[in-house]
Design an enzyme around this catalytic site. Structure first.
Site, mmCIF file in Angstrom:
data_model
loop_
_atom_site.group_PDB
_atom_site.id
_atom_site.type_symbol
_atom_site.label_atom_id
_atom_site.label_comp_id
_atom_site.label_asym_id
_atom_site.label_seq_id
_atom_site.Cartn_x
_atom_site.Cartn_y
_atom_site.Cartn_z
ATOM 1 C CD GLU A 45 -8.404 4.812 0.157
ATOM 2 O OE1 GLU A 45 -8.706 3.770 -0.439
ATOM 3 O OE2 GLU A 45 -7.259 5.281 0.147
ATOM 4 C CG ASP A 58 -2.044 1.006 1.127
ATOM 5 O OD1 ASP A 58 -2.615 1.378 2.186
ATOM 6 O OD2 ASP A 58 -2.336 1.460 -0.002
ATOM 7 C CE LYS A 88 -1.029 3.376 -3.989
ATOM 8 N NZ LYS A 88 -0.964 2.618 -2.710
HETATM 9 O O1 LIG Z 1 -0.679 7.105 -3.085
HETATM 10 C C1 LIG Z 1 -1.231 6.336 -2.310
HETATM 11 N N1 LIG Z 1 -0.550 5.645 -1.398
HETATM 12 C C2 LIG Z 1 0.875 5.838 -1.289
HETATM 13 C C3 LIG Z 1 1.255 5.591 0.139
HETATM 14 C C4 LIG Z 1 2.415 6.024 0.604
HETATM 15 C C5 LIG Z 1 2.805 5.797 2.017
HETATM 16 O O2 LIG Z 1 3.843 4.824 2.047
HETATM 17 C C6 LIG Z 1 5.094 5.464 2.306
HETATM 18 N N2 LIG Z 1 6.034 4.891 1.340
HETATM 19 C C7 LIG Z 1 5.960 5.037 0.006
HETATM 20 N N3 LIG Z 1 6.954 4.331 -0.576
HETATM 21 C C8 LIG Z 1 7.659 3.741 0.422
HETATM 22 C C9 LIG Z 1 8.776 2.921 0.444
HETATM 23 N N4 LIG Z 1 9.229 2.469 1.630
HETATM 24 C C10 LIG Z 1 8.608 2.839 2.773
HETATM 25 N N5 LIG Z 1 7.522 3.644 2.822
HETATM 26 C C11 LIG Z 1 7.073 4.098 1.651
HETATM 27 C C12 LIG Z 1 4.851 6.952 2.171
HETATM 28 O O3 LIG Z 1 5.722 7.691 3.006
HETATM 29 C C13 LIG Z 1 3.399 7.051 2.624
HETATM 30 O O4 LIG Z 1 3.272 6.999 4.025
HETATM 31 C C14 LIG Z 1 -2.700 6.192 -2.313
HETATM 32 C C15 LIG Z 1 -3.436 7.141 -3.030
HETATM 33 C C16 LIG Z 1 -4.817 7.045 -3.046
HETATM 34 N N6 LIG Z 1 -5.543 8.016 -3.809
HETATM 35 O O5 LIG Z 1 -6.782 7.936 -3.891
HETATM 36 O O6 LIG Z 1 -4.892 8.958 -4.363
HETATM 37 C C17 LIG Z 1 -5.506 6.029 -2.381
HETATM 38 C C18 LIG Z 1 -4.756 5.083 -1.665
HETATM 39 O O7 LIG Z 1 -5.375 4.056 -0.988
HETATM 40 C C19 LIG Z 1 -3.361 5.147 -1.637
HETATM 41 O O8 LIG Z 1 -2.687 4.164 -0.958
HETATM 42 MG MG LIG Z 2 -3.991 2.530 -0.477
#
Ligand SMILES: O=C(NC/C=C/[C@H]1O[C@@H](n2cnc3cncnc32)[C@H](O)[C@@H]1O)c1cc([N+](=O)[O-])cc(O)c1O
Ligand SMILES: [Mg+2]
Length: 214
Positions: free
Chosen positions: A199, A141, A144
């Protein structure tokens, strides 16, 4: 100084949830995101699918990629059997600090190891530094465009065994096309799509569950 959305989410938990009650923490975050501010938690609808997969797998070792505020961390940890371990990776220190407090409020810190750092750097260290043999379940999660490279990295590091389950959020929205193509076409995976909604919205999204065949 202005507060951040994660800080406001944590305040909502501390105000509306009961310490030591994981379900009340989950409910407080969902209520905050529905009534106050949308946030990118897996949410209640997809969260039920996550719960059913966790319960079915009954994992001993779980890896979560992308903790954010700890919403799915709490959902997963709440369903783990005693002595089971959830390692969650988060590279943003501000998000990690909030997540630690959300996890602590839920009373599940014993089952959770939050590691600050980038998945690409930490996955190769799982065996040696974290005493992991293989993961029974991985919840993807995070960014992407990291789903596919990190999946290939987990394969290369021998962190998946026959029957390991990958569960990926957002395979439709925002979408993870290269990851989806890979797990659906590779003979090493058996994949299944769970249709749901992004969500707190009516937009289509879903989770992809992929079994590693070894
Ligand atoms: O962009 C989304 N999620 C990215 C999540 C990112 C999270 O994971 C961490 N991260 C990233 N690479 C990492 C590598 N290593 C560690 N943490 C990391 C980031 O610091 C953040 O806390 C998203 C976007 C939508 N949306 O509707 O736009 C809906 C969703 O459910 C989503 O999950
Ligand atoms: Mg997500």
């Amino acid at each position: 100084t202005q507060s951040t959305r994660p800080q406001r989410l944590l305040s909502a938990v501390q105000k509306n949830a009961t310490r030591g009650d994981p379900c009340s923490v989950v409910k407080a975050i969902d209520q905050f995101c529905r009534s106050k501010e949308w946030a990118m938690n897996v949410g209640d609808e997809k969260g039920c699918i996550l719960d059913s997969v966790v319960s079915e797998v009954n994992p001993t070792t779980v890896l979560e990629l992308g903790t954010y505020c700890g919403y799915s961390t709490v959902r997963i940890a709440n369903l783990l059997p005693p002595h089971a371990k959830l390692i969650t990776l988060e590279f943003n220190p501000d998000f990690a600090a909030i997540a630690r407090q959300v996890i602590a409020w839920s009373g599940l810190e014993e089952k959770v190891q939050l590691v600050e750092g980038a998945s690409g750097d930490l996955i190769p260290k799982m065996k040696e530094d974290f005493g992991v043999k293989t993961f029974d379940l991985v919840f993807l999660d995070h960014w992407k465009d990291r789903y596919l490279p990190d999946t290939k990295l987990m394969e290369a590091c021998g962190l998946l065994r026959k029957g390991s389950i990958l569960l990926a959020d957002n395979v439709i929205c925002p979408g993870t096309p290269d990851y989806l193509e890979y797990v659906r076409s590779s003979p090493r995976y058996e994949s299944q799509y769970f249709k749901s909604h992004l969500e707190y919205t009516k937009v289509e999204d879903g989770l992809e569950k992929s079994v590693f065949l070894g």
